[in-house]
Design an enzyme around this catalytic site. Structure first.
Site: not given
Length: 654
Positions: A51, A56, A85, A118
């Site tokens: 994931d 990130y 995302k 997201h």
């Protein structure tokens, strides 16, 4: 190929026809430089589901690991299930496809298996900033219909860039809005989910819509950056540890299995090889129905969890038509008033808002509404005391506003005070716990010794007296009381401790014998009694002064008809006229411009709001001097009936 582990991972069929492994490796907040090895270790152990997300900022590291493992023949691309995302700055339709292509480039892939929306929150795209803000530090939101973004997500499927598309952090209304206007159905809604926030109703809703729920933060996110020392720790919950002991598993393994046994996919995060493997070793047992029920009850039973869960899952409270405004409400402190209130740093690192709402002599029956009105206006600092006998009314308001999502516990600064009858060391902690119970809180931001005068404890009496009407004093060293206050900090019942109505000698006595320094001395302070010497003394000791009765306490019960009225002073009214403000606003601003925290009291909604509207002007040095000239040592709270106390504080110079 490390297929033995992968073979035993159950998969769940998505409504798109593809299958998703029930466990994956999360990569949020994974330490830079460690992600590549973590992904390679996970592949070797048997993980096939990873994931990721653009926000990130580690997709390139994930991609490097995947490329190496595919090149080495350890895994094939078809065995992998990769999620990424779409970030909040790319919701404009023309930005969706390029955003996905960017993630694909970073991951080194031709397609992803799942691409998620997201957050249902749109930011203005400002020079590549992930969390764009204006010059005042406010998030720059943009109103974009989810449907317009979703249609471009559907286009990504048609272009072969992604196999399945879904949502993340969407509430039921927002999901339904998508469902009512789609060509391709969302396959997943990824949300925060753990026993403190079991998402039972949202899971049931998604199941009815044939949407799989994926749980992030399944272990309670113990390493989240905003965690406080006194936050509950899911991994330490006795109920979870008991189940873990029964199965000879860790708490983490129980929490992961809990989700799988509910039919929820789960993506625990770690970069530690042994923990990655431990998290995966959960397919040799399953939980019984009674154990599942007991874990689910942690959500309903444990009041601590309600504050704990809100920072992660803001979207639960967002309405479809005004979610941008609601997020602003939550993230920037519920109103423009709250956002603009300056804070002063205490000597222990915590911050106190420069203005708060006082509750002394607030009319019974009106306090709850006054607090709710104050929160709506923008107050976050509330000053209470056990002796005011209205903590329960304050607590009722706080509970309602927190439960409604109008304010978070973390945004509030709540003060209360230890009364004179509870100075014996053994009475301090119980007194604080009683106030916490009344206020409906797990901890206080500030606890003050209300007065340096000690009374003999007499059940139910605030001012115990003998048969001759004389106060019943008790000789208790302030230091003994203070050490019990320090213990309350160590127990996590209060973050900061301080004093109230202490003179300089009494403060110094505490300072000379303390482990934890007082952060505040709360005292009467207004132009008739400006406390200049005490303020200077406390400033040198790094102690903040909080001013009570800043308006001269015109409603004090002992006021006489001939007493001067501070708000009627010609000098104050003259400054008010120049600034186009009320005398009350001038008196409040006077304290703030001196660096003094101020807690005016009112239960009148318009006055509460008026008292907060003091941040669009400041007083000139000459005006400050004029106001200071009113000082006449005019203390209003003499408590002359207690002059016979050996600890009477007002016989000192300051």
């Amino acid at each position: 190929m490390a297929s033995s582990g992968a073979a035993k991972v159950p998969k769940i069929k998505l409504n798109s026809g593809y299958e998703m492994p029930m466990i994956g490796l999360g990569t949020w907040k994974s330490e830079p430089g460690k992600v590549t090895q973590a992904v390679k270790d996970a592949v070797d152990i048997g993980y096939r589901h990873f994931d990721c997300a653009f926000v990130y900022q580690n997709e390139a590291e994930v991609g490097k690991a995947l490329k190496e493992k595919i090149s080495n023949g350890d895994v094939t691309r078809e065995e992998l299930f990769i999620t990424s995302k779409l970030w909040n700055t790319f919701h404009k339709p023309e930005k969706v496809v390029p955003a996905l292509k960017k993630s694909l480039s970073l991951l080194g892939l031709d397609y992803v298996d799942l691409y998620l929306f997201h957050w249902p929150i749109s930011f203005i795209d400002k020079d590549g900033e992930l969390f764009p803000k204006d010059e005042h530090g406010k998030h720059l939101f943009e109103v974009i219909d989810h449907i317009d973004t979703w249609r471009e997500m559907e286009k990504c499927v048609e272009l072969g860039l992604v196999r399945s598309i879904g949502l993340s952090n969407f509430n039921s209304r927002q999901i339904q809005h998508i469902m009512d206007n789609l060509k391709i159905k969302p396959v997943v809604n990824q949300v925060e989910c753990h026993p403190y926030l079991n998402q039972k109703r949202l899971i049931e809703f998604c199941k009815m819509k044939d949407i799989v729920v994926t749980a992030y933060s399944p272990l309670g996110s113990p390493e989240r950056p905003w965690a406080k020392p006194d936050d509950p720790n899911l991994l330490e919950e006795p109920r979870i540890k008991s189940v873990a002991q029964l199965y000879r598993k860790t708490s983490a393994q129980i929490l992961i299995r809990y989700q799988i046994d509910r039919g929820v996919a789960v993506i625990p995060k770690s970069v530690n090889k042994s923990r990655i493997e431990e998290n995966f070793t959960i397919f040799d047992f399953s939980l019984q129905a009674k154990e599942m029920e007991n874990l689910s009850w942690l959500d309903e039973e444990d009041n601590r969890c309600h504050e704990y869960r809100k920072p992660l899952n803001v979207s639960e409270t967002l309405l479809l038509v005004n979610y941008h405004l609601k997020l602003l409400h939550l993230l920037t402190m519920a109103s423009s008033g709250a956002a603009k209130v300056p804070k002063v740093k205490l000597n222990n690192g915590f911050n106190i808002p420069m203005i708060g709402l006082g509750t002394w002599r607030a009319d019974p029956g009106k306090v709850t509404q006054a607090i709710k009105n104050a929160i709506d206006v923008g107050y976050r600092h509330f000053d209470c005391a056990a002796s005011y006998r209205n903590e329960a009314e304050v607590g009722k308001a706080l509970s309602e506003k927190i439960a409604n999502g109008d304010v978070k516990r973390d945004e509030l600064f709540i003060t209360t005070k230890l009364w004179n009858t509870c100075h014996r060391p053994e009475k301090v902690e119980p007194a604080l716990r009683k106030s916490l119970s009344n206020l409906g809180l797990d901890y206080l931001d500030l606890y003050l010794i209300h007065w340096p005068i000690s009374f003999i404890y007499t059940e139910g009496e605030l001012f115990p007296k003998d048969e001759n009407g004389k106060h019943l004093y008790e000789a208790i060293d302030h230091v003994d009381t203070w050490r019990a206050m320090e213990k309350c900090v160590k127990l996590g019942l209060v973050r900061s401790i301080g004093l109230s109505n202490f003179n300089s000698r009494q403060i110094q006595h505490v300072l000379d014998n303390s482990q934890i320094k007082p952060v505040v001395n709360q005292v009467e302070c207004h132009p008739y009694f400006n406390q200049k010497k005490l303020i200077e003394f406390c400033r040198k000791k790094d102690i903040v002064i909080t001013a009570y009765s800043p308006l001269g306490s015109p409603a004090r019960p002992w006021a006489k008809a001939e007493d001067p009225h501070l708000m009627e002073e010609s000098k104050i009214k003259s400054v008010a006229q120049r600034c186009r403000k009320t005398p009350a606003q001038i008196l409040i601003r006077y304290q703030i411009d001196r660096g003094v925290v101020v807690i005016p009291k009112s239960v009148n909604k318009s006055r509460i709001e008026e008292n907060l509207n003091v941040f669009d002007f400041s007083l000139e040095a000459k005006e400050m001097e004029v106001i200071d000239s009113l000082d006449c040592n005019g203390r209003l709270s003499l408590i002359s009936t207690m002059k016979d106390s050996p600890d009477y504080p007002f016989d000192a110079e300051f």
